[in-house]
Scaffold this active site. Structure first.
Site, PDB file in Angstrom:
ATOM      1  N   LYS A   1      93.133 -55.670 -65.744  1.00 41.45           N
ATOM      2  CA  LYS A   1      93.168 -54.767 -64.620  1.00 41.45           C
ATOM      3  C   LYS A   1      94.103 -55.352 -63.670  1.00 41.45           C
ATOM      4  O   LYS A   1      93.912 -56.042 -62.635  1.00 41.45           O
ATOM      5  CB  LYS A   1      91.841 -54.554 -63.953  1.00 41.45           C
ATOM      6  CG  LYS A   1      91.870 -53.313 -62.969  1.00 41.45           C
ATOM      7  CD  LYS A   1      90.903 -53.519 -61.788  1.00 41.45           C
ATOM      8  CE  LYS A   1      91.740 -53.849 -60.536  1.00 41.45           C
ATOM      9  NZ  LYS A   1      92.607 -53.011 -59.882  1.00 41.45           N
TER      10      LYS A   1
ATOM     11  N   GLY B   1      93.290 -62.967 -55.772  1.00 43.37           N
ATOM     12  CA  GLY B   1      93.473 -61.914 -54.675  1.00 43.37           C
ATOM     13  C   GLY B   1      92.692 -62.535 -53.510  1.00 43.37           C
ATOM     14  O   GLY B   1      92.801 -63.643 -53.352  1.00 43.37           O
ATOM     15  N   SER B   2      92.337 -61.404 -52.851  1.00 45.11           N
ATOM     16  CA  SER B   2      91.656 -61.744 -51.250  1.00 45.11           C
ATOM     17  C   SER B   2      90.424 -62.853 -51.424  1.00 45.11           C
ATOM     18  O   SER B   2      89.775 -62.466 -52.602  1.00 45.11           O
ATOM     19  CB  SER B   2      91.400 -60.911 -50.269  1.00 45.11           C
ATOM     20  OG  SER B   2      90.632 -59.866 -51.031  1.00 45.11           O
TER      21      SER B   2
ATOM     22  N   VAL C   1      87.012 -60.436 -51.467  1.00 44.41           N
ATOM     23  CA  VAL C   1      86.772 -59.802 -52.797  1.00 44.41           C
ATOM     24  C   VAL C   1      86.494 -60.785 -54.181  1.00 44.41           C
ATOM     25  O   VAL C   1      85.696 -60.519 -54.776  1.00 44.41           O
ATOM     26  CB  VAL C   1      87.904 -59.059 -53.356  1.00 44.41           C
ATOM     27  CG1 VAL C   1      87.901 -58.405 -54.828  1.00 44.41           C
ATOM     28  CG2 VAL C   1      88.263 -57.688 -52.439  1.00 44.41           C
ATOM     29  N   GLY C   2      87.117 -61.887 -54.000  1.00 41.70           N
ATOM     30  CA  GLY C   2      86.880 -62.996 -54.957  1.00 41.70           C
ATOM     31  C   GLY C   2      85.462 -63.382 -54.921  1.00 41.70           C
ATOM     32  O   GLY C   2      84.640 -63.564 -55.902  1.00 41.70           O
TER      33      GLY C   2
ATOM     34  N   GLU D   1      91.539 -67.588 -57.622  1.00 42.60           N
ATOM     35  CA  GLU D   1      92.568 -67.812 -56.746  1.00 42.60           C
ATOM     36  C   GLU D   1      92.680 -66.905 -55.621  1.00 42.60           C
ATOM     37  O   GLU D   1      92.804 -65.853 -55.834  1.00 42.60           O
ATOM     38  CB  GLU D   1      93.973 -67.786 -57.735  1.00 42.60           C
ATOM     39  CG  GLU D   1      94.079 -68.950 -58.804  1.00 42.60           C
ATOM     40  CD  GLU D   1      94.301 -70.351 -58.408  1.00 42.60           C
ATOM     41  OE1 GLU D   1      94.467 -70.689 -57.151  1.00 42.60           O
ATOM     42  OE2 GLU D   1      94.050 -71.224 -59.360  1.00 42.60           O
TER      43      GLU D   1
ATOM     44  N   CYS E   1     100.479 -65.799 -51.200  1.00 39.43           N
ATOM     45  CA  CYS E   1      99.243 -66.611 -50.830  1.00 39.43           C
ATOM     46  C   CYS E   1      99.606 -68.140 -50.388  1.00 39.43           C
ATOM     47  O   CYS E   1      98.951 -68.714 -49.373  1.00 39.43           O
ATOM     48  CB  CYS E   1      98.480 -66.921 -52.187  1.00 39.43           C
ATOM     49  SG  CYS E   1      99.424 -67.353 -53.501  1.00 39.43           S
TER      50      CYS E   1
ATOM     51  N   GLN F   1      98.599 -51.971 -44.726  1.00 37.99           N
ATOM     52  CA  GLN F   1      99.155 -53.293 -44.430  1.00 37.99           C
ATOM     53  C   GLN F   1      99.863 -53.585 -43.163  1.00 37.99           C
ATOM     54  O   GLN F   1      99.684 -54.376 -42.445  1.00 37.99           O
ATOM     55  CB  GLN F   1      99.985 -53.878 -45.531  1.00 37.99           C
ATOM     56  CG  GLN F   1      99.788 -55.391 -45.516  1.00 37.99           C
ATOM     57  CD  GLN F   1      98.684 -56.257 -45.455  1.00 37.99           C
ATOM     58  OE1 GLN F   1      97.611 -55.624 -45.609  1.00 37.99           O
ATOM     59  NE2 GLN F   1      98.511 -57.409 -45.129  1.00 37.99           N
TER      60      GLN F   1
ATOM     61  N   GLU G   1      93.726 -65.287 -42.776  1.00 36.86           N
ATOM     62  CA  GLU G   1      94.895 -64.714 -43.121  1.00 36.86           C
ATOM     63  C   GLU G   1      95.412 -63.464 -42.668  1.00 36.86           C
ATOM     64  O   GLU G   1      94.655 -62.512 -43.133  1.00 36.86           O
ATOM     65  CB  GLU G   1      94.409 -64.963 -44.828  1.00 36.86           C
ATOM     66  CG  GLU G   1      95.819 -64.693 -45.654  1.00 36.86           C
ATOM     67  CD  GLU G   1      95.652 -64.543 -47.286  1.00 36.86           C
ATOM     68  OE1 GLU G   1      94.601 -63.894 -47.499  1.00 36.86           O
ATOM     69  OE2 GLU G   1      96.318 -65.098 -48.005  1.00 36.86           O
TER      70      GLU G   1
HETATM   71  P1  NAD Z   1      92.962 -57.765 -53.273  1.00 40.99           P
HETATM   72  O1  NAD Z   1      91.645 -58.884 -53.280  1.00 40.99           O
HETATM   73  O2  NAD Z   1      92.751 -56.581 -52.412  1.00 40.99           O
HETATM   74  O3  NAD Z   1      92.858 -57.107 -54.482  1.00 40.99           O
HETATM   75  C1  NAD Z   1      93.066 -58.309 -55.896  1.00 40.99           C
HETATM   76  C2  NAD Z   1      92.560 -57.476 -56.874  1.00 40.99           C
HETATM   77  O4  NAD Z   1      91.388 -57.227 -57.186  1.00 40.99           O
HETATM   78  C3  NAD Z   1      93.345 -56.009 -57.039  1.00 40.99           C
HETATM   79  O5  NAD Z   1      93.415 -55.748 -58.792  1.00 40.99           O
HETATM   80  C4  NAD Z   1      92.278 -55.068 -56.861  1.00 40.99           C
HETATM   81  O6  NAD Z   1      92.263 -53.805 -57.390  1.00 40.99           O
HETATM   82  C5  NAD Z   1      90.875 -55.756 -57.259  1.00 40.99           C
HETATM   83  N1  NAD Z   1      89.726 -55.563 -56.619  1.00 40.99           N
HETATM   84  C6  NAD Z   1      89.489 -55.120 -55.340  1.00 40.99           C
HETATM   85  N2  NAD Z   1      88.340 -55.068 -54.854  1.00 40.99           N
HETATM   86  C7  NAD Z   1      87.531 -55.308 -56.074  1.00 40.99           C
HETATM   87  C8  NAD Z   1      86.147 -55.357 -56.615  1.00 40.99           C
HETATM   88  N3  NAD Z   1      85.249 -55.104 -55.713  1.00 40.99           N
HETATM   89  N4  NAD Z   1      85.867 -55.622 -57.587  1.00 40.99           N
HETATM   90  C9  NAD Z   1      86.741 -56.338 -58.670  1.00 40.99           C
HETATM   91  N5  NAD Z   1      88.198 -56.114 -58.375  1.00 40.99           N
HETATM   92  C10 NAD Z   1      88.343 -55.682 -57.061  1.00 40.99           C
HETATM   93  O7  NAD Z   1      94.139 -58.562 -53.026  1.00 40.99           O
HETATM   94  P2  NAD Z   1      95.510 -58.204 -52.814  1.00 40.99           P
HETATM   95  O8  NAD Z   1      95.704 -57.401 -51.297  1.00 40.99           O
HETATM   96  O9  NAD Z   1      96.003 -57.463 -54.181  1.00 40.99           O
HETATM   97  O10 NAD Z   1      96.214 -59.468 -52.785  1.00 40.99           O
HETATM   98  C11 NAD Z   1      96.522 -60.364 -51.812  1.00 40.99           C
HETATM   99  C12 NAD Z   1      95.620 -61.507 -51.671  1.00 40.99           C
HETATM  100  O11 NAD Z   1      95.842 -62.202 -53.051  1.00 40.99           O
HETATM  101  C13 NAD Z   1      95.663 -62.317 -50.316  1.00 40.99           C
HETATM  102  O12 NAD Z   1      94.508 -62.763 -49.956  1.00 40.99           O
HETATM  103  C14 NAD Z   1      96.434 -63.775 -51.071  1.00 40.99           C
HETATM  104  O13 NAD Z   1      96.355 -64.758 -50.327  1.00 40.99           O
HETATM  105  C15 NAD Z   1      95.747 -63.524 -52.538  1.00 40.99           C
HETATM  106  N6  NAD Z   1      96.848 -64.038 -53.581  1.00 40.99           N
HETATM  107  C16 NAD Z   1      96.454 -65.594 -53.779  1.00 40.99           C
HETATM  108  C17 NAD Z   1      96.952 -66.100 -54.982  1.00 40.99           C
HETATM  109  C18 NAD Z   1      96.588 -67.597 -55.208  1.00 40.99           C
HETATM  110  O14 NAD Z   1      96.912 -68.112 -56.532  1.00 40.99           O
HETATM  111  N7  NAD Z   1      95.685 -68.299 -54.455  1.00 40.99           N
HETATM  112  C19 NAD Z   1      98.225 -65.643 -55.256  1.00 40.99           C
HETATM  113  C20 NAD Z   1      98.603 -64.457 -54.846  1.00 40.99           C
HETATM  114  C21 NAD Z   1      97.797 -63.570 -53.911  1.00 40.99           C
END
Ligand code: NAD
Length: 494
Positions: A174, A227-228, A231-232, A249, A283, A330, A384
């Site tokens: 996804k 991701g964030s 959410v994680g 991550e 990130c 954003q 962040e």
């Molecule tokens: P996000 O958390 O909004 O989304 C990430 C993914 O999760 C997307 O595909 C989104 O559709 C999905 N998602 C959102 N809500 C969800 C839910 N309730 N259940 C399941 N999936 C869901 O993050 P973003 O805005 O796409 O990316 C930015 C974030 O990612 C920043 O916090 C950044 O630091 C982090 N990031 C971390 C790394 C790392 O390796 N540590 C690398 C790149 C980005």
């Protein structure tokens, strides 16, 4: 584009069952790039069922043969690097040099992961009994759910999907809602490289309608998420209740430490690249500078002048240094943090507003922004922001810088500039982040070293490097008794 943008399920490109679609936009000018499926739980279920069917045969394909397909995908990525980089810049805004680097990470990972097909070492060890053999082997886990962000739309999926495939897993992917097109190209390339139907499935759609149903689906064994942090953690809580493994991550708040003996020219260049590359949306972006009080003013002058001189624009233009933010939402979020920084008493010395001159008005641009006199515990210094906003904090010595760095909720990357070898080694030992750089900014990871962060950035897993198979394999221990009689461990030999 001859092919419509559909989901990939069981080797067929199909529309969402609901027939719904959403437009995909270029953040530099708002142009619509295509319509993508807006899928739901029923499409996730189709994809998981297709993956489960494919798993029976894919896990039995010898690992070196699985790896050859991944290698071919790497060769195709290399062939199409320029074209993919342009598509990525159009879709998410970062400049061509950076999108080329993103594709290169995918190429590097394909070749590195393919090598695992002929390694994937297990462990043999002597048995405590005579005439008995003991060993441990890696086995695939089954269906891997992959959920990714938009800021590295090819690199991050490749870190997850390619090792998972080499290990013998099947995948339901996804991608981020802001970067579906790159996911589509990536899937097409794997298909062209010879991946059998159902081994990789792609379902486009939102976190709520596709992401969470993927986490919940009983057929999915492992979730690999980037991701964030919020959410994680929500995903981890849900997956934990279901007894599933999750590799996370998440966010970062990365600091560059500049000591009084640093090469200020080099430090400035590295800070500008780390803080404002990808418009601060990495990130590993540097969002805090912890600078020794004796060189604070000299460094600030250089960083401020550098930030003001950066050229904003469409990343496809060769003269552009900083592209747009990912979307208008954003831009609002970043501006909210800038207003907060002013309320918190920080001094704004560069940027601080939307960039709307001429053509920029059509896109989601924000001025590279620098605050100084930021308190170490101010919200702009600890949360962040994920945008081009840099906080400069004065410190008295290395010990104070390390203490501030390690007090962060996040622990992804950190960096130190000094010419003192003793303080370099002290920092390497004491900085509590998954990645530490010396005389380099906070970005620039290479795929053959483990990647990930401590505390709020992760949950102990590392991607890439020699750890690349860990999230996607289980260990199976096997005992072979060739004595022809019952030998009881711990009993018959003691
Ligand atoms: P996000 O958390 O909004 O989304 C990430 C993914 O999760 C997307 O595909 C989104 O559709 C999905 N998602 C959102 N809500 C969800 C839910 N309730 N259940 C399941 N999936 C869901 O993050 P973003 O805005 O796409 O990316 C930015 C974030 O990612 C920043 O916090 C950044 O630091 C982090 N990031 C971390 C790394 C790392 O390796 N540590 C690398 C790149 C980005």
């Amino acid at each position: 584009m001859s092919q419509p943008f559909d989901n990939l399920i069981g080797g067929r490109w199909v529309r969402a069952r609901s027939g719904r679609t959403v437009p995909n936009h270029n953040p530099a000018n708002g142009e619509v790039l295509g319509e993508f499926p807006s899928s739901g739980p029923e499409d996730v279920d189709d994809a998981v069922q297709a993956a489960l069917r494919a798993f029976d045969s894919w896990r039995l394909v010898p690992a070196p043969k699985r790896a050859e397909i991944v290698y071919r995908a790497g060769a195709l990525l290399r062939e199409r690097k320029a074209e993919l980089a342009r598509a990525m810049t159009r879709e998410m805004g970062k400049v061509l040099a950076e999108t080329g680097g993103d594709v290169q990470e995918g190429i590097d990972m394909a070749f590195y992961a393919a090598g695992e097909g002929r390694r994937m070492h297990g462990v043999t060890t002597p048995s405590e009994m005579r005439d008995k053999w003991a060993m441990s082997v890696r086995v695939p886990v089954g269906v891997v759910g992959v959920i990714t962000p938009w800021n590295f739309p090819l690199a991050i999926p490749s870190w997850k999907i390619l090792p998972a495939l080499v290990a013998g897993n099947v995948v339901v992917f996804k991608p981020a809602t802001d970067t579906p097109e790159l996911a589509w190209h990536f899937a097409r390339i794997l298909e062209e490289a010879g991946l059998p139907p159902g081994v990789l499935n792609v379902v486009f759609g939102s976190g709520a309608e596709v992401g969470m149903p993927l986490v919940d689906h009983p057929g999915v064994a492992v979730i690999s998420f980037t991701g964030s942090t919020d959410v994680g953690l929500g995903i981890a809580a849900r997956a934990g209740a279901l007894g599933k493994r999750v590799s996370l991550e998440m966010g970062g708040k990365n600091a560059v430490i500049v000591l009084e003996d640093a090469d200020l020219g080099l430090a400035t260049e590295a800070i500008l690249w780390s803080a404002f590359g990808t418009a601060g949306q990495r990130c590993t972006a540097c969002s805090r500078v912890l600078v020794h009080e004796r060189v604070h003013d000299a460094l600030l002058d250089r960083v401020t002048a550098g930030a003001r001189a950066l050229r904003l624009g469409d990343g496809l233009e060769p003269s552009t240094q900083i592209g747009p933010l990912i979307n208008p939402g954003q831009v609002d979020r970043v501006h909210g943090y800038v207003e907060l920084g002013i309320e918190e008493g920080a001094e704004l010395v560069a940027g601080g507003g939307r960039a709307t001159a001429g053509e920029l008005a059509r896109g989601s641009f924000y001025q590279p922004t620098v605050f100084t006199r930021v308190k170490a515990d101010a919200r702009i210094a600890i949360e962040e922001i994920f945008g081009p906003v840099l906080s400069v904090v004065k410190v008295a010595d290395l010990a104070e810088a390390v203490q501030i760095n390690n007090a962060s909720r996040f622990g992804l990357s950190s960096s130190i500039f000094t010419r003192d070898v003793n303080r370099v080694f002290a920092a390497m030992r004491d900085l509590a982040t998954g990645i530490v750089y010396v005389n380099h900014g906070t970005t620039g990871a290479e795929i053959h070293l483990p990647f990930g962060g401590m505390r709020g950035t992760g949950n102990g897993h590392r991607e890439a490097g020699h750890t690349l198979l860990d999230p996607f394999t289980e260990w199976k221990s096997i005992y072979v008794d060739f004595s022809g009689r019952l030998q009881r461990a711990q009993i018959d030999n003691n």
